[in-house]
Design a protein around this motif. Structure first.
Motif, PDB file in Angstrom:
ATOM      1  N   MET A   1       0.844  -1.209   0.000  1.00  0.00           N
ATOM      2  CA  MET A   1       0.000   0.000   0.000  1.00  0.00           C
ATOM      3  C   MET A   1       0.879   1.259   0.000  1.00  0.00           C
ATOM      4  O   MET A   1       1.799   1.376   0.811  1.00  0.00           O
ATOM      5  CB  MET A   1      -0.884  -0.045   1.262  1.00  0.00           C
ATOM      6  CG  MET A   1      -1.605   1.210   1.625  1.00  0.00           C
ATOM      7  SD  MET A   1      -3.231   1.412   0.896  1.00  0.00           S
ATOM      8  CE  MET A   1      -4.174   0.129   1.687  1.00  0.00           C
ATOM      9  N   LEU A   2       0.565   2.194  -0.902  1.00  0.00           N
ATOM     10  CA  LEU A   2       1.286   3.463  -0.956  1.00  0.00           C
ATOM     11  C   LEU A   2       0.702   4.425   0.081  1.00  0.00           C
ATOM     12  O   LEU A   2      -0.473   4.308   0.438  1.00  0.00           O
ATOM     13  CB  LEU A   2       1.124   4.101  -2.340  1.00  0.00           C
ATOM     14  CG  LEU A   2       1.547   3.263  -3.543  1.00  0.00           C
ATOM     15  CD1 LEU A   2       1.007   3.882  -4.831  1.00  0.00           C
ATOM     16  CD2 LEU A   2       3.061   3.144  -3.582  1.00  0.00           C
ATOM     17  N   THR A   3       1.505   5.377   0.534  1.00  0.00           N
ATOM     18  CA  THR A   3       0.995   6.450   1.389  1.00  0.00           C
ATOM     19  C   THR A   3       1.206   7.762   0.653  1.00  0.00           C
ATOM     20  O   THR A   3       2.349   8.114   0.313  1.00  0.00           O
ATOM     21  CB  THR A   3       1.732   6.471   2.746  1.00  0.00           C
ATOM     22  OG1 THR A   3       1.513   5.207   3.393  1.00  0.00           O
ATOM     23  CG2 THR A   3       1.197   7.580   3.642  1.00  0.00           C
ATOM     24  N   PHE A   4       0.105   8.456   0.401  1.00  0.00           N
ATOM     25  CA  PHE A   4       0.149   9.673  -0.413  1.00  0.00           C
ATOM     26  C   PHE A   4      -0.087  10.890   0.474  1.00  0.00           C
ATOM     27  O   PHE A   4      -1.159  11.042   1.055  1.00  0.00           O
ATOM     28  CB  PHE A   4      -0.926   9.561  -1.506  1.00  0.00           C
ATOM     29  CG  PHE A   4      -1.080  10.802  -2.337  1.00  0.00           C
ATOM     30  CD1 PHE A   4       0.020  11.445  -2.881  1.00  0.00           C
ATOM     31  CD2 PHE A   4      -2.342  11.321  -2.598  1.00  0.00           C
ATOM     32  CE1 PHE A   4      -0.123  12.580  -3.647  1.00  0.00           C
ATOM     33  CE2 PHE A   4      -2.500  12.462  -3.373  1.00  0.00           C
ATOM     34  CZ  PHE A   4      -1.388  13.093  -3.896  1.00  0.00           C
ATOM     35  N   PHE A   5       0.923  11.743   0.570  1.00  0.00           N
ATOM     36  CA  PHE A   5       0.815  12.989   1.345  1.00  0.00           C
ATOM     37  C   PHE A   5       0.310  14.087   0.418  1.00  0.00           C
ATOM     38  O   PHE A   5       0.934  14.358  -0.626  1.00  0.00           O
ATOM     39  CB  PHE A   5       2.178  13.363   1.937  1.00  0.00           C
ATOM     40  CG  PHE A   5       2.712  12.344   2.902  1.00  0.00           C
ATOM     41  CD1 PHE A   5       2.284  12.316   4.227  1.00  0.00           C
ATOM     42  CD2 PHE A   5       3.642  11.394   2.491  1.00  0.00           C
ATOM     43  CE1 PHE A   5       2.780  11.372   5.124  1.00  0.00           C
ATOM     44  CE2 PHE A   5       4.138  10.444   3.378  1.00  0.00           C
ATOM     45  CZ  PHE A   5       3.707  10.430   4.693  1.00  0.00           C
TER      46      PHE A   5
ATOM     47  N   LEU B   1      -3.386   8.618  -9.261  1.00  0.00           N
ATOM     48  CA  LEU B   1      -3.525   7.428  -8.400  1.00  0.00           C
ATOM     49  C   LEU B   1      -4.856   6.741  -8.684  1.00  0.00           C
ATOM     50  O   LEU B   1      -4.928   5.505  -8.769  1.00  0.00           O
ATOM     51  CB  LEU B   1      -3.454   7.834  -6.921  1.00  0.00           C
ATOM     52  CG  LEU B   1      -2.064   8.119  -6.364  1.00  0.00           C
ATOM     53  CD1 LEU B   1      -2.159   8.968  -5.096  1.00  0.00           C
ATOM     54  CD2 LEU B   1      -1.307   6.828  -6.072  1.00  0.00           C
ATOM     55  N   GLU B   2      -5.905   7.555  -8.842  1.00  0.00           N
ATOM     56  CA  GLU B   2      -7.233   6.996  -9.125  1.00  0.00           C
ATOM     57  C   GLU B   2      -7.314   6.450 -10.545  1.00  0.00           C
ATOM     58  O   GLU B   2      -7.865   5.368 -10.771  1.00  0.00           O
ATOM     59  CB  GLU B   2      -8.311   8.073  -8.893  1.00  0.00           C
ATOM     60  CG  GLU B   2      -8.592   8.340  -7.433  1.00  0.00           C
ATOM     61  CD  GLU B   2      -9.209   7.131  -6.722  1.00  0.00           C
ATOM     62  OE1 GLU B   2     -10.000   6.407  -7.344  1.00  0.00           O
ATOM     63  OE2 GLU B   2      -8.882   6.912  -5.543  1.00  0.00           O
TER      64      GLU B   2
ATOM     65  N   ALA C   1      -4.099   2.546  -8.376  1.00  0.00           N
ATOM     66  CA  ALA C   1      -3.022   2.182  -7.438  1.00  0.00           C
ATOM     67  C   ALA C   1      -3.588   2.074  -6.011  1.00  0.00           C
ATOM     68  O   ALA C   1      -4.490   2.825  -5.646  1.00  0.00           O
ATOM     69  CB  ALA C   1      -1.922   3.233  -7.476  1.00  0.00           C
ATOM     70  N   PRO C   2      -3.056   1.140  -5.205  1.00  0.00           N
ATOM     71  CA  PRO C   2      -3.516   1.030  -3.815  1.00  0.00           C
ATOM     72  C   PRO C   2      -2.814   2.077  -2.939  1.00  0.00           C
ATOM     73  O   PRO C   2      -1.584   2.128  -2.900  1.00  0.00           O
ATOM     74  CB  PRO C   2      -3.072  -0.384  -3.420  1.00  0.00           C
ATOM     75  CG  PRO C   2      -1.866  -0.647  -4.268  1.00  0.00           C
ATOM     76  CD  PRO C   2      -2.005   0.161  -5.532  1.00  0.00           C
TER      77      PRO C   2
END
Ligand SMILES: N[C@@H](CCC(=O)N[C@@H](CS)C(=O)NCC(=O)O)C(=O)O
Length: 206
Positions: free
Chosen positions: A1-5, A19-20, A24-25
């Motif tokens: 899982m990615l973390t998007f700031f 991302l949408e 992407a997760p």
């Protein structure tokens, strides 16, 4: 899982759209720029650049800079977002660089945050005027490119369309001004894309 700031409605909106689009997760982490959270020690420990967008990947490494994040997302999750023939790739990167480095950072930022360019308020009107000229020239350039086509590369959106989208978003929602005709059509097409609707909804902007 990615973390998007990210911070709603900033340039990170373009990466959120990608991302949408790419499926992407990821999990969203809000960095509230208005509250100065980009300078909080916990965020600086992740991203010493004190900016959004930033993407923490599954291997624990952080990726920053809009063009780099967009390119990595496309190559990792949805190659259709990045044309791979020599001409298509070069033109996509040409558009992304101009949009992010010039239209956004040299143009719009001068209009929105003249204090980033000069401490003295007396200089702000001249800085805003210079930024306005750069921003409008950029918009006119892409308006001409889009005449007669749906997206910058033709029929399908690429990472360049996501960069153009956030720059268009600022004209409509921050400056409260109409877009020139071809850009208005592009913006309307982007606004109808389910990925864009999802990103805007998650950011509380719809
Ligand atoms: N060169 C960076 C620019 C990122 C950037 O300027 N982000 C703005 C939001 S649109 C930001 O985080 N500003 C925080 C600040 O200036 O304190 C990129 O390509 O990602």
């Amino acid at each position: 899982m990615l973390t998007f700031f990210h911070c709603p409605g900033t340039c990170s909106l373009g990466i959120h759209v990608l991302l949408e689009e790419a499926g992407a997760p990821y999990q969203l982490i809000l960095v509230n720029l208005m509250k100065g959270e980009q300078h909080a020690p916990a965020y600086l420990a992740q991203n010493p650049k004190a900016k959004v967008p930033a993407l923490l990947r599954e291997d624990g490494s952080l990726l920053t800079e809009w063009p780099a994040i967009a390119t990595w997302l496309a190559l990792t999750y949805d190659k259709a977002l990045l044309p791979m023939d020599a001409e298509g790739l070069a033109r996509t990167l040409e558009a992304v660089d101009y949009l992010v480095a010039s239209v956004h950072m040299q143009g719009f930022t001068r209009i929105w945050r003249p204090d980033h360019f000069a401490v003295s308020e007396a200089e702000h009107p001249a800085i805003k005027e210079k930024g306005r000229a750069i921003y409008e020239k950029g918009l006119a350039t892409f308006d001409a490119k889009l005449t007669g086509r749906d997206y910058l590369g033709g029929e399908r959106p690429s990472i360049a369309d996501a960069a153009l989208f956030y720059v268009e978003y600022w004209k409509v929602n921050r400056l409260k001004e109409p877009l020139p005709d071809a850009l208005a059509g592009h913006y309307a097409r982007m606004m109808q894309r389910p990925a864009v609707v999802r990103a805007l909804t998650m950011e509380g902007l719809l």
